[in-house]
Design a protein around this motif. Sequence first.
Motif, PDB file in Angstrom:
ATOM      1  N   ALA A 257       0.759  -1.126  -0.019  1.00  0.00           N
ATOM      2  CA  ALA A 257      -0.134  -0.010   0.065  1.00  0.00           C
ATOM      3  C   ALA A 257       1.018   1.277  -0.031  1.00  0.00           C
ATOM      4  CB  ALA A 257      -1.103   0.080   1.180  1.00  0.00           C
ATOM      5  N   VAL A 258       2.004   1.462   0.509  1.00  0.00           N
ATOM      6  CA  VAL A 258       2.924   2.417   0.707  1.00  0.00           C
ATOM      7  C   VAL A 258       3.684   2.597  -0.931  1.00  0.00           C
ATOM      8  CG1 VAL A 258       5.282   3.058   1.647  1.00  0.00           C
ATOM      9  CG2 VAL A 258       3.611   2.276   2.997  1.00  0.00           C
ATOM     10  N   PHE A 259       3.803   1.591  -1.471  1.00  0.00           N
ATOM     11  CA  PHE A 259       4.285   1.615  -2.811  1.00  0.00           C
ATOM     12  C   PHE A 259       3.882   2.810  -3.715  1.00  0.00           C
ATOM     13  CE2 PHE A 259       4.327   0.571  -7.200  1.00  0.00           C
ATOM     14  CZ  PHE A 259       5.794   0.731  -7.593  1.00  0.00           C
ATOM     15  N   PRO A 260       2.610   2.728  -4.073  1.00  0.00           N
ATOM     16  CA  PRO A 260       2.233   4.011  -4.938  1.00  0.00           C
ATOM     17  C   PRO A 260       2.565   5.281  -4.472  1.00  0.00           C
ATOM     18  CG  PRO A 260       0.366   2.799  -4.119  1.00  0.00           C
ATOM     19  CD  PRO A 260       1.569   2.115  -3.642  1.00  0.00           C
ATOM     20  N   PHE A 261       2.293   5.546  -3.182  1.00  0.00           N
ATOM     21  CA  PHE A 261       2.630   6.929  -2.726  1.00  0.00           C
ATOM     22  C   PHE A 261       4.215   7.070  -2.609  1.00  0.00           C
ATOM     23  CE2 PHE A 261      -1.353   5.341  -0.511  1.00  0.00           C
ATOM     24  CZ  PHE A 261      -2.278   6.443  -0.783  1.00  0.00           C
ATOM     25  N   ALA A 262       4.860   6.210  -2.369  1.00  0.00           N
ATOM     26  CA  ALA A 262       6.352   6.500  -2.580  1.00  0.00           C
ATOM     27  C   ALA A 262       6.776   6.587  -3.857  1.00  0.00           C
ATOM     28  CB  ALA A 262       7.121   5.191  -1.739  1.00  0.00           C
ATOM     29  N   ALA A 263       6.248   5.868  -4.901  1.00  0.00           N
ATOM     30  CA  ALA A 263       6.696   6.311  -6.107  1.00  0.00           C
ATOM     31  C   ALA A 263       6.278   7.543  -6.712  1.00  0.00           C
ATOM     32  CB  ALA A 263       6.189   5.164  -7.210  1.00  0.00           C
ATOM     33  N   VAL A 264       4.937   7.931  -6.378  1.00  0.00           N
ATOM     34  CA  VAL A 264       4.662   9.368  -6.934  1.00  0.00           C
ATOM     35  C   VAL A 264       5.297  10.433  -6.335  1.00  0.00           C
ATOM     36  CG1 VAL A 264       2.627  11.047  -6.700  1.00  0.00           C
ATOM     37  CG2 VAL A 264       2.272   8.526  -7.276  1.00  0.00           C
ATOM     38  N   ALA A 265       5.659  10.247  -4.934  1.00  0.00           N
ATOM     39  CA  ALA A 265       6.510  11.189  -4.134  1.00  0.00           C
ATOM     40  C   ALA A 265       7.643  11.473  -4.718  1.00  0.00           C
ATOM     41  CB  ALA A 265       6.617  10.882  -2.692  1.00  0.00           C
ATOM     42  N   PHE A 266       8.529   9.975  -5.231  1.00  0.00           N
ATOM     43  CA  PHE A 266       9.778  10.146  -5.841  1.00  0.00           C
ATOM     44  C   PHE A 266       9.742  11.038  -7.298  1.00  0.00           C
ATOM     45  CE2 PHE A 266      12.511   8.008  -8.872  1.00  0.00           C
ATOM     46  CZ  PHE A 266      13.662   8.452  -8.418  1.00  0.00           C
ATOM     47  N   TYR A 267       8.702  10.637  -8.154  1.00  0.00           N
ATOM     48  CA  TYR A 267       8.654  11.438  -9.274  1.00  0.00           C
ATOM     49  C   TYR A 267       8.525  12.960  -8.928  1.00  0.00           C
ATOM     50  CZ  TYR A 267       6.880  12.800 -13.826  1.00  0.00           C
ATOM     51  OH  TYR A 267       6.802  13.566 -15.048  1.00  0.00           O
TER      52      TYR A 267
END
Length: 487
Positions: free
Chosen positions: A260-270
Amino acid sequence: MSETTVRPTHPTPAAPQTPTGARTAVAEAVIGPLGLFTVLLGAALPLIDFFIVNVALPAIDSDLAAGPALLELIVAGYGVTYAVLLVLGGRLGDMAGRRRLFLIGMAAFGVTSLACGIAPTAWTLVAARVAQGAASALMLPQVLATIQATTRGPRRARAMSLYGATAGLSMVAGQILGGVLVAADVAGTGWRSVFLVNVPVVIVGLVLAVRAVPETRSDRPASVDVPGTLLLALSLVSLLLPLTEGRAAGWPLWTWVSLAVFPFAAVAFYVMERRADRLGRTPLVPPSLLRLESLRRGLLMVVPFSIGFSGFMFVIAVVLQQGLHKGPVAAGLALVPMALAFFAASLAGPRLIGRFGSRVVTAGALLQAVGIGLILLAVLRDWPALGFAELAPGVAVAGLGQGLQLPVLMRLMLSDVPTDRAGVGGGVMITTQQSALALGVATLGSLFLALAPTAGMRDALTVTLLVQLGLIAITALLSLRLPRVMR
């Protein structure tokens, strides 16, 4: 004569040399045949060690009483750490000197391989594998960056083709070598020899690198993007770790929280990387780099290719050893036709590209599909008497198709990357490939292992091969969008 020469490119005086040659202008350093062999050796070691444990896992389990969850960690600990740190390794090489980081990474790889080989417990082996993955992430990006910085024109095209061939052969050879070494039980070392064999190879590599690999670095080195590094690490770990460990651990709560953390971390990184790029800073993965059409399209293709490749390699090792009760040697040697066909296709690839352009990749995908189809027919027809003779035709044709794809994709992806961003470009490419390799084991491997207890290994393998055919179809369709003429 020394393998490293200097070719002046303008009449102005050259910058003074430091004892390590770190001030050599990027455009002036030229790598010779021995230097190219040395960096390709450095490229082979990390990829071999990703796959070499597949056929050694039963022996590790028997010796260390590891259990399914820890066996997954022995694989995932290396793969995830390796993927997470690759871009950072490329950035550090651009800053501090690629030859220097290559030497440090190779030495660390030798030390951590020794630690793996003498590990007294399963948890010690997991820790050593994590450290080995970090060492690989320091070493491997320097290979591509050095090739980009020290070759031009046709020499670069040949070097990149050799890199692609080395990468593909290493992935197949790792599994073959693992089976032979475990069965040989050299001096009573058993499975430990799959790690200890790296130590003498590293010593030779270090000697050759000191003599033959020129020092290069970026003309515009940038500081480490700490927030970007942390967010990229969080993104990859939150995706890869639960997928690789979840099935064996029984899908506890932490795996679902992590996913569940993955999409938020990926968007924050981008978002953070794009903001840094707009402000004129140098992010860890510059979004502007991904605007290069050749890199972007190549990355899109390498994902389904690598997922299918690693998933097949993992599943076939399990099927041959646990389903068909073959020994580690038989499990490894079953892939020899794939390695030989891949090597032959890699040699022919550059000549075929000059004549047919990127359609070589499309033809390779079609050949790979035919090969997997032949394996599928053999499974349906000959199970449980499936052996080397029944698998060989399909394995060979699949290897031929893979050999026409991977080296070309490697060459394509970095063809337009500026020299001063060679380390970052190489890191992005290898991170994508490595993450997809880990995803292949996690997804196709988990699918197979989930189906096998109820459907049986034959039907589980059939479903897995059909999924791989779907991935190959995606690769073939994407290849039609590649630029027809290859540089």
